[in-house]
Design a protein around this motif. Structure first.
Motif, PDB file in Angstrom:
ATOM      1  N   SER A   1     -45.928  65.445 -14.962  1.00  0.00           N
ATOM      2  CA  SER A   1     -46.949  64.413 -14.909  1.00  0.00           C
ATOM      3  C   SER A   1     -46.306  63.035 -14.804  1.00  0.00           C
TER       4      SER A   1
ATOM      5  N   ILE B   1     -43.618  62.057 -13.462  1.00  0.00           N
ATOM      6  CA  ILE B   1     -43.123  61.665 -12.135  1.00  0.00           C
ATOM      7  C   ILE B   1     -44.256  61.450 -11.123  1.00  0.00           C
ATOM      8  N   ARG B   2     -45.495  61.722 -11.542  1.00  0.00           N
ATOM      9  CA  ARG B   2     -46.626  61.443 -10.651  1.00  0.00           C
ATOM     10  C   ARG B   2     -47.093  59.977 -10.748  1.00  0.00           C
ATOM     11  N   SER B   3     -46.458  59.210 -11.598  1.00  0.00           N
ATOM     12  CA  SER B   3     -46.965  57.858 -11.823  1.00  0.00           C
ATOM     13  C   SER B   3     -46.973  57.038 -10.526  1.00  0.00           C
ATOM     14  N   ALA B   4     -48.093  56.385 -10.287  1.00  0.00           N
ATOM     15  CA  ALA B   4     -48.218  55.572  -9.076  1.00  0.00           C
ATOM     16  C   ALA B   4     -47.977  54.095  -9.364  1.00  0.00           C
TER      17      ALA B   4
ATOM     18  N   LEU C   1     -44.209  52.985 -10.082  1.00  0.00           N
ATOM     19  CA  LEU C   1     -43.630  54.182  -9.493  1.00  0.00           C
ATOM     20  C   LEU C   1     -42.524  54.705 -10.412  1.00  0.00           C
ATOM     21  N   THR C   2     -42.444  56.016 -10.481  1.00  0.00           N
ATOM     22  CA  THR C   2     -41.440  56.614 -11.360  1.00  0.00           C
ATOM     23  C   THR C   2     -40.041  56.114 -11.027  1.00  0.00           C
ATOM     24  N   LYS C   3     -39.760  55.968  -9.743  1.00  0.00           N
ATOM     25  CA  LYS C   3     -38.402  55.538  -9.385  1.00  0.00           C
ATOM     26  C   LYS C   3     -38.116  54.149  -9.948  1.00  0.00           C
ATOM     27  N   ASP C   4     -39.143  53.301  -9.997  1.00  0.00           N
ATOM     28  CA  ASP C   4     -38.916  51.968 -10.561  1.00  0.00           C
ATOM     29  C   ASP C   4     -38.718  52.046 -12.074  1.00  0.00           C
TER      30      ASP C   4
ATOM     31  N   TRP D   1     -57.233  60.943 -12.566  1.00  0.00           N
ATOM     32  CA  TRP D   1     -55.921  61.565 -12.404  1.00  0.00           C
ATOM     33  C   TRP D   1     -55.323  61.328 -11.031  1.00  0.00           C
ATOM     34  N   ASN D   2     -53.989  61.342 -11.007  1.00  0.00           N
ATOM     35  CA  ASN D   2     -53.233  61.330  -9.754  1.00  0.00           C
ATOM     36  C   ASN D   2     -53.652  60.176  -8.853  1.00  0.00           C
ATOM     37  N   GLY D   3     -53.524  58.999  -9.404  1.00  0.00           N
ATOM     38  CA  GLY D   3     -53.851  57.815  -8.622  1.00  0.00           C
ATOM     39  C   GLY D   3     -55.342  57.630  -8.467  1.00  0.00           C
TER      40      GLY D   3
ATOM     41  N   VAL E   1     -57.670  59.909  -8.009  1.00  0.00           N
ATOM     42  CA  VAL E   1     -58.323  60.779  -7.022  1.00  0.00           C
ATOM     43  C   VAL E   1     -59.505  61.540  -7.619  1.00  0.00           C
TER      44      VAL E   1
END
Ligand code: HEM
Ligand code: HEM
Ligand code: NFV
Ligand code: SF4
Ligand code: SF4
Ligand code: F3S
Ligand SMILES: [Mg+2]
Lengths: 362, 581, 234
Positions: free
Chosen positions: A66, A68-71, A74-77, A278-280, A282
């Motif tokens: 969950s 890594i689903r962050s919008a 962003l997870t990479k940030d 959930w998920n941005g 959706v």
């Protein structure tokens, strides 16, 4: 050289001005005078990213999934710029003793300044060997790692409450984190799993304000767990109107009526799904036609079927619900009363011809 | 010290014992011990599942209609596949037929899982076994751009783009806080990629991290969330409403458009980024041929993705079904999950108790009773294991066998079986890949073969999603909106006793759930999971499982850096929460 | 001591006067308001957990669940305020007003009276005794199945109510702690519902006993709750 918190904020598009404003707000909220503003600014400008050790006990890794689903962010940030995810079995490059060495290093180098994020929980039966980490019980690793931490995040229903492995009969005695770690501030972020942006929201709050968020009675951040699904559910007008889905895929289901009769646990569940979704954004469980199963509530696995509102009460040992137990009790009482009345009438009828009841000895 | 022969492997536990615990970049808790000879070659391998939660015990006595939610929590990585397997098992037991739309939607969700899981595995769990992140700093962005453009038309490929990523990476590395890359095996001679390929791969690591969250929105639309979307015995919970009042709360045109666009983006990303990257990386590692293990001997697949609803026979399943034993690709054995002689689980070396541990049990008669005891040659104590004793019980994973054989399951198994069946959808992409790389067919029986099969399958799944989406639209056009069959929703309509089996092809391989229902409650529930097949310990006859076999005879460049061990284990994408449940 | 004193009082007065003033007006008023509130609570509560069949038409044209819940909450407030008032009266009213709040559990004689009543209800005693207030058996039942239960329903009810009012509301401050204590919101719902059934069982027995005793025990009961005067028929 180090990318500091300030640089991170700048790269996120935050101006110098609002950065200074943020510093003065922080100073105020910490009860410090304006003289401290430059100090805070300086600290943030030079402070290294907060190390995070992310441990896994008995779990299903879906909290990581969950996360890594962050919008936003962003997870990479989050991982590259906001914190320093120094240990996380699921993502880290190293393994074995090179991995274990990291925990030692962080503990030494950042004593009192790192965050431990726990996904899953320690089992206590069998001396803890239902979850082995480096040949030892996970619970030991957990305790050692938390010993020098600044704060602890309990991810998901597992760490917060025990979740599925703690469902009856809890064969491994899976135990929530706060029952094992009692001397550190713990933020519980329940859900199975929690919403991605709730997870990153909690983390970034802690990094930004350098404190744990305000918690409710059950140790959950009020900002995300302060209201029930039902309080913000878009199907609520149908609930109030008395318009319910009576069967899967019936006309009411296609019209999006309230799922209460299909067992929706929205009225008894504290989470952010009905507003954040959930998920941005959706969708979320109710929007997709299945009732909420109460996945952020303590022990939701043992509160009866997911498809009944009037559900089992396990305290009675047998599987029965309030209507069954209560209805039976009321029925028995009613029958007993009827029988009693009959016997009374009979006794009275028999007594009457002989001696008058009222002409007793008194 | 002793030498044991099994399945053509010589297990020699003399030599240096190397322990890797925890094995990271997997799901859950795994420990591996190997013996390395004086030439640094692995001569014995022991794989230990180090967690157990007891889901099978917990499920007893519960409502079968709730079981999907419990079993879904077996794993959040392959989220949904256990739920699907579970509803299929219950439907099989009770004789419930699902509407065609439900079958299509379930397939779309299962395919989305395959795409997502494979993509995340390749970039985030596996890539660092092949890609040296630190070396990417030495790359020339311009040449990286040329490399990228030579293999794919993916638009994000300018020199400036790669330079930006490189700068960001440089800052990150120079900060001294390496985060998840800390203590990695950077500079290990087993890394073979040139800096440019490394930079390209790191860039796509980040792109894939952004993209993966889009794929799962298919789950969100139909199941309400991901991870752990919602499922339903008898169909799917999402109702369809194409034009009536209230359609905004159901699956409607807007929702379907969103699904369609996600499918397009998946096809694009996989065919333009994932598969080209895979091929590029493979081209540098062609000579590293290790890790085949059992794949050239025994592989198995149950098959999945029923084309028509309610028909689970091999001919209706779009993913291949069958078993190959003894490496004989000319004979595909039929797999019958109901036959008590075929699938059996052993616990001679697992931390469980059976009345008679010399025999295996078919899952309908399966027993799950934990029994933690260490072998007599264990080094250390109960709570301080230094070296495990593979002569005794040594894992929380049971050891499943098919007709007594240890089998490898997973994408590679599916592709081998599809290939052997001459199924063009599986044979042609394999032949093309091998041709492009200039490799013989035998090259697929390897670590790299497993990794490649997964990439090809991701592409297959993306394209199949398009097929099922179109099928759904055709149904809707024909006026069929049904998504659930509620005839047997009420437990009072059920027989007193029933048993059923449900199966899927999970991302990691063949998955089965066996259920017994008595008086409307679960009487016994047994899951036999892909990583149980692959990661299980020895059986009563001493046969090793797929993980152990795959590590055998592999040379390692540096005995104290388990890069090759990780590489091969990761090619299975181990999921320990799944394996032990 | 009370009930013994009661009994003596009854025995003494029984010969001299034919009636005693037992239930003061506030108690009587409360009793009937409370009875009404409980019935409304039980009926509305039942349909909150198991709602009526779906209403046709647009959501905005209907408010059935809303009305049912409103009835429940309105009755709940009446029930709560009434109970508070009744507690107050226990302090200022006559000693009968204290009976349902205090059990003389250390009084052996009182216990023997309880068993006497038990035997009477089991048809093992030929002659009933007379009481000015409640008979000891009734007192015991009232204490457990009404007083304690009513407090339980109040706590769980307002805890559930606080969920709607929100964190920090007065109900949350006063009763919010009940939710985690009893194992979460769903559990509190279930227990609250179970409480409804127990309360209903009490009501059935209570009403039956009242009518029966009215007929059998040579003293007035139902009219006592209306007029306040206990009439002794012999
Ligand atoms: C004799 C007293 C009472 C009885 C018999 C009673 C009965 C019930 C029942 C049967 C339910 C349905 C439970 C379910 O199935 O979820 C309910 C719900 C509820 N009750 Fe009561 N109740 C009583 C007193 C109270 C009081 C004093 C309050 C205080 C405000 C209260 C507030 C509520 C609330 C808030 C709900 C939940 C409503 C909803 O979920 O929409 N109740 N009650
Ligand atoms: C929901 C319904 C009812 C509830 C909760 C209820 C509750 C109570 C309580 C708590 C008392 C004790 C009063 C005190 O000592 O302050 C009481 C007394 C009494 N109630 Fe009820 N009541 C209900 C309905 C009725 C009905 C329908 C009747 C008549 C048919 C009735 C007849 C009486 C009588 C006669 C007494 C006095 C008993 C005595 O003198 O010992 N009640 N009731
Ligand atoms: N092994 C396994 Fe799973 C998969 N794929 C499931 O059945 O990962 Ni968690
Ligand atoms: S809380 Fe639920 S979702 Fe998270 S790890 Fe535990 S089982 Fe998985
Ligand atoms: S669908 Fe669930 S959360 Fe929404 S209004 Fe109905 S009961 Fe409440
Ligand atoms: S089931 Fe969980 S995800 Fe939200 S809607 Fe309910 S809390
Ligand atoms: Mg199993």
């Amino acid at each position: 050289m180090t990318e500091t918190f300030y640089e991170v904020l700048r790269r996120q598009g935050i101006t110098r001005r609002s950065f200074m404003k943020f510093c003065s707000l922080t100073a105020t909220s910490l009860g410090l005078g304006s003289a401290f503003v430059p100090k805070i600014a300086h600290a943030l400008e030079t402070k290294p990213r907060t190390p995070v050790i992310w441990l896994h006990g008995l779990e299903c890794t879906c909290c990581s999934e969950s996360f890594i689903r962050s919008a936003h962010p962003l997870t990479k940030d989050v991982v590259l710029s906001m914190l320093s995810l120094d240990y996380d079995d699921t993502l880290m490059a190293a393994a074995g003793h090179q991995a274990e060495a990291i925990i030692e290093e962080v503990k030494k180098k950042y004593k009192g300044n790192y965050i431990v994020a726990v996904e899953g929980n320690p089992p206590l039966n069998e001396d803890g060997m239902y979850c082995i980490h480096g040949g030892r019980p996970f619970v030991e690793v957990l305790k050692e790692t938390c010993a020098d931490a600044k704060a602890i995040i309990s991810w998901g229903a597992c760490a917060s409450y025990g979740c599925v492995q703690a469902a009856k009969p809890n064969p491994t005695r899976a135990t929530p984190v706060h029952k094992v770690i009692t001397d550190k501030p713990i933020v519980r972020v329940p859900g199975c799993p929690p919403i991605a942006e709730v997870m990153t929201g909690v983390v970034t709050y802690m990094l930004t304000f350098d404190r744990i968020p305000e918690l409710d009675r059950q140790g959950r951040p009020k900002m995300f767990y302060g209201q029930r699904i039902h309080d913000k559910c878009y199907r609520r007008p149908h609930f109030d109107a008395g318009q319910f889905v009576e069967n899967w895929d019936d006309d009411a289901a296609r019209k999006g009526y309230c799922l209460y009769k299909m067992g929706c646990k929205g009225p008894t569940t504290y989470n952010a799904c009905s507003s954040m979704r959930w998920n941005g954004g959706v969708s979320w469980p109710v929007q997709s036609g299945h009732g909420c199963i109460g996945c952020s509530e303590e022990g939701f696995w043992d509160k009866g079927s997911f498809y009944d509102r009037v559900t089992d009460i396990k305290q009675f040992g047998v599987e029965s619900n309030a209507d069954k137990v209560g209805g039976t009790a009321a029925g028995v009482v009613g029958a007993a009363v009827a029988a009693h009345a009959a016997v009374t009438a009979l006794a009275r009828a028999r007594a009457r011809p002989g001696e008058d009841q009222n002409s007793g000895e008194k | 010290m002793s030498v044991l022969e099994t399945q053509g492997f010589k297990l020699d536990n003399s030599g240096k014992r190397v322990v890797v615990d925890p094995v990271c970049r997997i799901e859950g808790h795994l420990r591996v011990e190997v013996n390395i000879d004086s030439n640094n070659v692995i001569r014995n391998a022991v794989s230990t599942g180090t967690m157990w939660r007891g889901l099978e015990v917990i499920l007893k006595g519960r409502d079968p209609r709730d079981a999907w939610a419990f079993t879904e929590r077996i794993c959040g990585v392959c989220t949904g596949t256990h739920a699907l397997t579970s509803v299929r098992a219950v439907e099989d037991a009770l004789g419930i037929q699902i509407p065609d739309n439900a079958n299509i939607i379930r397939n779309l969700m299962q395919l989305a899982l395959q795409i997502h899981d494979h993509l995340v595995h390749f970039y985030h769990l596996h890539a660092l076994d092949w890609v040296d992140v630190v070396s990417a700093l030495k790359a020339d962005p311009k040449r990286t751009s040329e490399l990228a453009q030579s293999i794919s038309a993916w638009p994000l490929s300018s020199p400036g783009y790669f330079r930006d990523v490189q700068n960001r990476l440089r800052k990150f590395v120079e900060s001294g806080q390496l985060g998840p890359f800390m203590n990695g095996y950077w500079g290990n001679p087993a890394y073979k990629l040139p800096p440019e390929a490394n930079l390209m791969a790191v860039t796509h690591y980040l792109e894939a991290l952004d993209f993966q969250k889009e794929i799962v929105k298919i789950h969100t639309i139909f199941g309400g969330k991901n991870p752990h979307p919602n499922w339903l015995v008898g169909g799917v919970p999402c109702a369809i409403n194409m034009e009536g009042a209230g359609a905004v709360g159901a699956i409607n045109m807007e929702r379907l458009n969103l699904v369609s666009s996600i499918i397009d983006r998946c096809i694009e990303f996989i065919d333009m980024v994932y598969v080209p990257d895979l091929q590029a990386i493979a081209s540098f590692y062609k000579s590293w041929t290790y890790g085949g293990g059992l794949s050239s001997q025994c592989v198995m697949s149950y098959g999945d993705i029923p084309d028509k609803a309610n028909d689970y026979s091999a001919s209706n399943l779009l993913l291949p079904r069958g078993a190959i034993i003894g490496g004989d690709l000319s004979k595909i054995h039929e797999v019958d999950l109901r036959d008590p002689e075929q699938v059996q689980e052993h616990v001679a070396h697992s931390w469980y108790k059976y009345p008679d541990e010399s025999k295996g049990l078919h899952p309908w008669d399966g027993v799950t009773e934990p029994n933690f005891e260490l072998g007599k040659d264990t080094k250390g104590t109960k709570t301080r294991i230094e070296n495990i004793d593979e002569g005794g019980k040594y894992s929380w994973i049971k050891a499943p066998r098919w007709r007594g054989h240890a089998m490898e399951v997973g994408p590679l198994a599916r592709y081998i079986i599809g290939y052997a069946q001459n199924n063009a959808e599986f044979k042609e992409p394999v032949d093309k890949l091998l041709h492009d790389l200039g490799l013989p067919l035998t090259a697929i029986f390897s670590t790299l073969g497993r990794t490649a099969a997964r990439g090809l399958e991701a592409s297959w799944a993306a394209h199949k999603s398009r097929y099922f989406f179109d099928k759904l639209m055709a149904n809707l056009k024909a006026g069929d909106l049904n998504t659930a069959n509620i005839e047997k929703w009420d437990p009072s309509t059920w027989p007193k006793e029933a048993k059923g089996v449900g199966f899927t092809e999970a991302p990691r391989g063949a998955l089965g759930h066996w259920i017994r229902i008595k008086d409307t409650r679960i009487d016994n529930y047994q899951a036999v999971v892909p990583t149980t097949w692959n990661g299980g310990p020895r059986d009563s006859k001493g046969q090793i499982g797929a993980f152990e076999a795959s590590l055998m005879d592999t040379p390692v460049a540096k005995a104290d850096e388990p890069l090759e061990i990780l590489r091969t284990l990761h090619s299975f994408d181990p999921c320990m929460a799944c394996s032990t449940h | 001591m009370l009930s013994q004193q009661d009994m003596l009082e009854a025995e003494r007065h029984g010969r001299q006067v034919r009636s005693i003033y037992v239930y003061e007006a506030p108690v009587r008023l409360w009793h009937w308001i409370n009875a009404l509130a409980v019935v409304v609570l039980a009926v509305s509560g039942y349909f909150i957990g198991k709602p009526l069949p779906t209403m046709p038409g647009e959501a905005s044209d209907n408010f059935l669940m809303g009305y049912i819940r409103f009835a429940h909450f309105a009755a709940a407030y009446i029930f709560a305020v009434g109970l508070l008032g009744r507690v107050y009266w226990a302090f200022v009213g006559n000693h009968h007003a204290r009976q349902i709040f205090r059990l003389p559990i250390t009084n052996a004689h009182w216990w023997s009276e309880v068993f006497f009543e038990l035997r009477w209800y089991l048809f093992l005693e030929k002659q009933p005794k007379k009481y000015v207030g409640h008979n000891p058996m009734a007192q015991l039942m009232m204490f457990f199945f009404f007083t304690i239960l009513a407090v339980g329903m109040l706590c769980t009810g307002f805890a559930l109510y606080s969920e709607g009012l929100g964190l920090g509301s007065w109900a949350d401050t006063l009763f919010g702690w009940v939710l985690p204590l009893l194992g979460g919101s769903m559990q509190v719902h279930s227990l609250h519902r179970l409480g409804m059934w127990i309360m209903m069982s009490f009501v059935v027995v209570h009403v039956y006993a009242a009518i029966r005793e009215d007929i059998m025990s040579r003293q007035s009961l139902i009219s006592t709750m209306i007029s306040g005067w206990r009439m002794f028929k012999d």
